[in-house]
Motif scaffolding. Sequence first.
Motif, PDB file in Angstrom:
ATOM      1  N   THR B  70       0.831  -1.207   0.000  1.00  0.00           N
ATOM      2  CA  THR B  70       0.000   0.000   0.000  1.00  0.00           C
ATOM      3  C   THR B  70       0.861   1.251   0.000  1.00  0.00           C
ATOM      4  O   THR B  70       0.654   2.180  -0.788  1.00  0.00           O
ATOM      5  CB  THR B  70      -0.903   0.007   1.252  1.00  0.00           C
ATOM      6  OG1 THR B  70      -1.554  -1.237   1.348  1.00  0.00           O
ATOM      7  CG2 THR B  70      -1.898   1.118   1.196  1.00  0.00           C
ATOM      8  N   LEU B  74       1.276   4.238  -2.811  1.00  0.00           N
ATOM      9  CA  LEU B  74       1.065   5.672  -2.572  1.00  0.00           C
ATOM     10  C   LEU B  74       2.296   6.474  -2.986  1.00  0.00           C
ATOM     11  O   LEU B  74       2.192   7.516  -3.635  1.00  0.00           O
ATOM     12  CB  LEU B  74       0.777   5.911  -1.089  1.00  0.00           C
ATOM     13  CG  LEU B  74      -0.673   5.857  -0.645  1.00  0.00           C
ATOM     14  CD1 LEU B  74      -0.781   6.188   0.829  1.00  0.00           C
ATOM     15  CD2 LEU B  74      -1.515   6.832  -1.448  1.00  0.00           C
ATOM     16  N   GLY B 118       0.658   3.169  -9.431  1.00  0.00           N
ATOM     17  CA  GLY B 118       0.571   3.498  -8.008  1.00  0.00           C
ATOM     18  C   GLY B 118      -0.821   3.229  -7.467  1.00  0.00           C
ATOM     19  O   GLY B 118      -0.979   2.640  -6.393  1.00  0.00           O
ATOM     20  N   VAL B 119      -1.839   3.631  -8.241  1.00  0.00           N
ATOM     21  CA  VAL B 119      -3.221   3.358  -7.826  1.00  0.00           C
ATOM     22  C   VAL B 119      -3.424   1.860  -7.671  1.00  0.00           C
ATOM     23  O   VAL B 119      -3.972   1.382  -6.660  1.00  0.00           O
ATOM     24  CB  VAL B 119      -4.210   3.931  -8.865  1.00  0.00           C
ATOM     25  CG1 VAL B 119      -5.628   3.519  -8.535  1.00  0.00           C
ATOM     26  CG2 VAL B 119      -4.101   5.448  -8.918  1.00  0.00           C
ATOM     27  N   THR B 122      -1.706   0.496  -4.549  1.00  0.00           N
ATOM     28  CA  THR B 122      -2.369   0.940  -3.311  1.00  0.00           C
ATOM     29  C   THR B 122      -3.639   0.134  -3.064  1.00  0.00           C
ATOM     30  O   THR B 122      -3.848  -0.402  -1.970  1.00  0.00           O
ATOM     31  CB  THR B 122      -2.728   2.431  -3.409  1.00  0.00           C
ATOM     32  OG1 THR B 122      -1.579   3.157  -3.809  1.00  0.00           O
ATOM     33  CG2 THR B 122      -3.224   2.955  -2.076  1.00  0.00           C
TER      34      THR B 122
END
Lengths: 757, 137
Positions: B70, B74, B118-119, B122
Amino acid sequence: MEGKLPARVRWHYLAALLPAGLFALLGANLPATAGGQIWNWQVDWVAGLGATLGLRLDGLSMLFGLVITAVGTLVTVYSGAYIGGHRNTGRYQILLQSFMVAMLGLVLADNLILLFIFWELTTFTSFLLIGFEHDRTDARESARQALFVTGAGGLAMLAGFILIGQAAGSYSLTEVLTHGNRLTRDPRYPIILVLVLAGAFTKSAQFPFHFWLPNAMTAPTPISAFLHSATMVKAGIYLLARLHPVMSGPPAWTTTLTLFGAVTALTGAIMAFGQTDLKRILAYTTLMALGMLTLFLGGTHTAALVAAMTFFLVHALYKSALFLVVGILDHETGTRRLDAVRGLRRPMPWTAAAALAAALSMAGFPLFFGFVGKEIMYDGALSMDFLPGPVTVVAVAANTLMTAVAGILFVRPFLGRLDAAGTAIHEAPPPLFGGPLLLGGTGILFGIIPGWVSRWLIQPAVHAMGQDGSPVTLSLFHGLSLPLLLSIITLTVGVGCYLSRHTLARLVFQGTRVWPLPLESAYQGVLRGILGIGRWQTRWLQNGSLHRYLFVIIAAFVGLSTWALAAGGQWPAPGGIPELALREWLLVGLEAAAVVAVVMTRTRLVAISGLGVVGAGLALIFLIFGAPDVALTQLMVETLTVIIVAVILLRLPDLRSRECGDRPVRIADGLLALAAGTAVAVMLINATAAPLDRGVTAFYEQQSLVAAHGRNIVNVILVDFRALDTLGEITVVALAGLSAFALIRRERNGRGGPWER
Amino acid sequence: MGTLILKTATRLLTGLILVFSVYLLFRGHQSPGGGFAGALVAGTAFALFAISEGAQALRRAVRIDPRLLTVIGLLTALAAGMTAAIDAKPFLTGLWWGMGHGADAHAFIGTPVIFDIGVYLTVLGTILTLVLALEGD
C-alpha cells in the motif's frame, strides 16, 4: 553534585555553534540596520494564497534577533552542563535549537502567514519543552495548559491576520506597513484588534491569560530562562511592536494595551511576594515586565516606544541571568526554595557575582543598565496618551516592588551565614556560571555605554516602528528631572518594601485567599466542560455499534436530502409506464426479486448473495447504457464485497437471534430503509429530469486524446485531468485499509473490538 | 474449504486472473480498465486463493507485507506526480516520452501510467491487507 563534566556532554557545546553563528551573522548586519536599511529576501511559496517565504531584517527584528541568538548561545552552553547526564539530552537539544530557529524566523518573517507558522512552531516546541520531564504529571498538565492557551490565541491571531490581509490587500509586512492608517480606518479594525490582541496577550501571558506562565516553570530551568523570560513570551510584544505603526492610534488600542498592561504588571509584581519557589518568583516578575512592555506599546509617542525597547533589552539581560542563577542553585543544592539555603556567596563566588549584577540591574541601581531603563520608563510613562498620571504611578509601584524582589532574590540565598549542611556545596562548573556572568556583565557594560546601545540597538528599533527620524539617546544622567526624582523614590521605597517583605508576603497570601483570582479554575472548568461534551457525544454517537453508526449516517442522509429537495426539488410527476426493451424489463425484475430475497431471508449468506445480485444487476445496467468502465469496477467491487462480507458473516450471530434487535428496532430500521430508498429515487428522478449539461463531457472528449494521449476518457480523467482527486482517494483507501487492519488486530488480541459488543 | 475442484480451479485461475488484471491496468488508458479496476480483479484472484489454500499460504505466496505494498503504491503515485517538477510543471501534470501528436499518437510511457500503477498497488495492497486480516487465524 560534582564539578566535572562527563565527556559525553561535550558535544552539546558544538550545538552552540548554530545560535552563535546566527548571532555573528546578525551582528555583521548591525551597521546596515542601524543606518536604517531593510534587508529583504523573498521566494514564492503558495502564491495563490498570498503566502511567500519572505524574510525581512530591520532595526526591530535585529534587536529581537540579537537577543534570541545571544541568549540562545549561552543557554545552549549552559544546558550542556545542566542537563548533560539526562537520558533524553538529544531530544532536548533538538527541541531547543528548533525553538531557537522558529523564534528567529518569527521575528524575521515578512509574511503574516509565515509569521503565524513560526508562531505556532514556537508554541509547539515550547509545549514539548515545558513537558520535557514527561513522566511528571504536573509537567504534562502545565505543558498542555500552555499549549491550549497560546494555541487558542494563535488561532484567533491567524483570523486577525487574514482580516489584515483582506483590509490591506497583502500579507506582506513590508507592504502592510506602507499603508499608514488604512487599517485603523477600516470598518473591520475592531475585530482585527481583538483577534490580534488575543494572540499577543495569550503568548505574552497578559492578564487574564497570565496563569499559564507561572505553571510553565515545570520546564527545565534553562528553558525557562530562554523561553519564558527572554524570547517566546516576548513574541506577543514583538507582534504588538511590529504592527504598532499601522494599528496604534485609535483609543481602542491605547486604552486596551495600557489597561491590560497595567493590570498584568501590578498582578505580577504583587504576586511575586507571595511565592517561596525561586522560579515562581521570577515567573511573576516576568509577568510584571511583560505588562510594562504592553503598557508602553499602548503609547504612541517616541518616549513610550523607547521605554518599551530599552526595557525589553534590560529585562532580557537580567531576567535570563537570574533564571540561570536559580538553575545553578537548583543544580548544586537540589532545592529552589527561597529559605532553604543561605550564605552561598562563599562556596559560589562567581554565581553570586552574576546574581548580584543581575539583581542590581533589576533593582535599577545607578551605573547599571536597569537604571537607564527605569529613567526611560518614567519618561515614557509621563508621555502616555491614556492616563499618563496613573500610568506613572503604576510604573513607580511596579518598579518599587521589583527593587524589593531583586533584594530578596540576591540577599536571601547568597548573604548570611552558611549553615552546616551548606559546607558540601561547591561552585558550579564554568559553563554554568559563565552565561549568567556574561549576561550580568553586559548589564553593567550597557549601563556604562548607554549612548552606544541607543545608537546601534534602540534607535533603529524605534525607527523601524514608524517613528520619525529624531535621534534617540540614552544616558546615565538625564539631569535633575522628574524621572530622576521618581527613580530615587523607587529605590528608597523599594528598600523599605524589602525590609517589610514578611508583612507584604503575608498580605499577599491572605489577599489571594480572600479574593482568589478564579481564572485558573475557570480554565479548568472550560477544560472539564469540553471533555464532558466529548464523553457525552462518544457515548451517544461513537458507542461502537455498527448498527447505530449506519442508522445515524443513513438518517442524516435522508434528513439532508429531504431538506435539499424541499428547498429546490420537485415531487416527480406520475408518468406512465416507461417504454423499456425486454432485456431491460428482465433486469428490473431480477433486481426486484433480489431485493425481496434480501429482505425476507433468515440467513445471512442468502442476504449477502442477494445484495451481490443487486450489485451485479446494476453493473449490467451500466453496461447496457454504455459505461463499460463503471460496469467493470462495479462488478469487481460487488464480487469482493460478497467475498469479504461472507468471511465476516460466518462469525456473526444468526439473523433471528435477539442480538439483531427486537420488533420495534426492526420496524424503525425498515422505515428508515424505505425513506432512504425513496429519497434516492426522488433525487435521481429530479436529476435526470434536468437537461444534461454536456459541456464538461465535450471538453474531455475533445481533449482526452490530444492533451492526454488516451482514448478511455474515464481513465484519463482519473489519472490525468483529475489526478489530484485520485491521489486523495487512494490515500483514503490506504488509510481505511490500515485502520481496518488495526481494528481487526485489536479484536484478535482480545482487547475488545467493535464486533464483540 | 479446500475441495479438490476448488483447489484445481484456483491453481489455473489465479495466474490467469492476475495476468488479466495487469492487462487491464495497462490497457486502461485506451480501453476499459485501469489501475483501480485491475487491482480489484487481482484482489479477487488473491481472495480466491485465500479461500482455497488458506491465509497462511496466501501470506507466503505474496511474500511482502501487503501494508508495505500500500505504502509503495502511494509513494509511486506521489513520485509520478512529482516528476512534473523536472519540466517545471505543476504537481501531477502528465509527462509523456516517445510519442506523436494528435490522432497519430503512439505514446508508450508517461507519468499517468506510472500514477495508475501506483493506484493499482495501493488498492491491491489494501484489499490484501483486509483479506489477510479477516482470513487470518
